[in-house]
Design a protein around this motif. Structure first.
Motif, PDB file in Angstrom:
ATOM      1  N   SER A  46    -143.742 133.420  93.042  1.00 42.17           N
ATOM      2  CA  SER A  46    -144.310 132.273  92.336  1.00 42.17           C
ATOM      3  C   SER A  46    -143.219 131.478  91.622  1.00 42.17           C
ATOM      4  O   SER A  46    -143.208 130.240  91.673  1.00 42.17           O
ATOM      5  N   ASN A  47    -142.297 132.166  90.975  1.00 43.20           N
ATOM      6  CA  ASN A  47    -141.184 131.487  90.303  1.00 43.20           C
ATOM      7  C   ASN A  47    -140.308 130.729  91.298  1.00 43.20           C
ATOM      8  O   ASN A  47    -139.858 129.614  91.013  1.00 43.20           O
ATOM      9  N   ALA A  52    -138.579 125.595  93.487  1.00 43.00           N
ATOM     10  CA  ALA A  52    -138.372 124.728  94.650  1.00 43.00           C
ATOM     11  C   ALA A  52    -139.155 123.421  94.483  1.00 43.00           C
ATOM     12  O   ALA A  52    -138.654 122.339  94.813  1.00 43.00           O
ATOM     13  N   GLY A  53    -140.367 123.509  93.953  1.00 41.73           N
ATOM     14  CA  GLY A  53    -141.158 122.300  93.731  1.00 41.73           C
ATOM     15  C   GLY A  53    -140.522 121.391  92.696  1.00 41.73           C
ATOM     16  O   GLY A  53    -140.474 120.167  92.873  1.00 41.73           O
ATOM     17  N   GLU A  54    -139.998 121.970  91.618  1.00 44.95           N
ATOM     18  CA  GLU A  54    -139.337 121.168  90.583  1.00 44.95           C
ATOM     19  C   GLU A  54    -138.083 120.489  91.128  1.00 44.95           C
ATOM     20  O   GLU A  54    -137.829 119.314  90.864  1.00 44.95           O
ATOM     21  N   GLU A  58    -137.167 116.469  91.570  1.00 46.80           N
ATOM     22  CA  GLU A  58    -135.962 115.844  91.038  1.00 46.80           C
ATOM     23  C   GLU A  58    -135.248 115.024  92.107  1.00 46.80           C
ATOM     24  O   GLU A  58    -134.749 113.939  91.828  1.00 46.80           O
ATOM     25  N   VAL A  59    -135.217 115.512  93.312  1.00 47.16           N
ATOM     26  CA  VAL A  59    -134.548 114.805  94.411  1.00 47.16           C
ATOM     27  C   VAL A  59    -135.291 113.502  94.709  1.00 47.16           C
ATOM     28  O   VAL A  59    -134.664 112.452  94.907  1.00 47.16           O
TER      29      VAL A  59
END
Length: 62
Positions: A46-47, A52-54, A58-59
Motif C-alpha cells: 500500500s505504501n 508511486a501515485g504521489e 508530481e510529474v
C-alpha cells in the motif's frame, strides 16, 4: 533375503522425485511466510502504491 536388502538400499538411494519434494517444501515455506506476515506485506505494498501515485502526480503537475 539378499534381494530384499538390495531393493531396500536401491529404494533409499533412489533420488527420483526429489525435485518435486523440494518444490513442495519451498512453496510451503513461502505460503507460511505470507500467512505470518500478511498484514505487514499489505502495508508495504500500500505504501509503495501511494508513493508511486504521489510521484506520478508530481510529474504531471510540472
Amino acid at each position: 533375503m539378499l534381494t530384499i536388502v538390495e531393493k531396500g538400499k536401491d529404494f533409499w538411494l533412489d533420488e527420483e522425485g526429489l525435485g518435486t519434494l523440494e518444490m513442495i517444501l519451498i512453496i510451503a515455506v513461502l505460503v507460511a511466510v505470507v500467512v505470518l506476515f500478511r498484514q505487514k506485506i499489505k502495508e508495504v505494498i500500500s505504501n509503495l502504491i501511494d508513493t508511486a501515485g504521489e510521484k506520478s502526480q508530481e510529474v504531471f503537475e510540472e
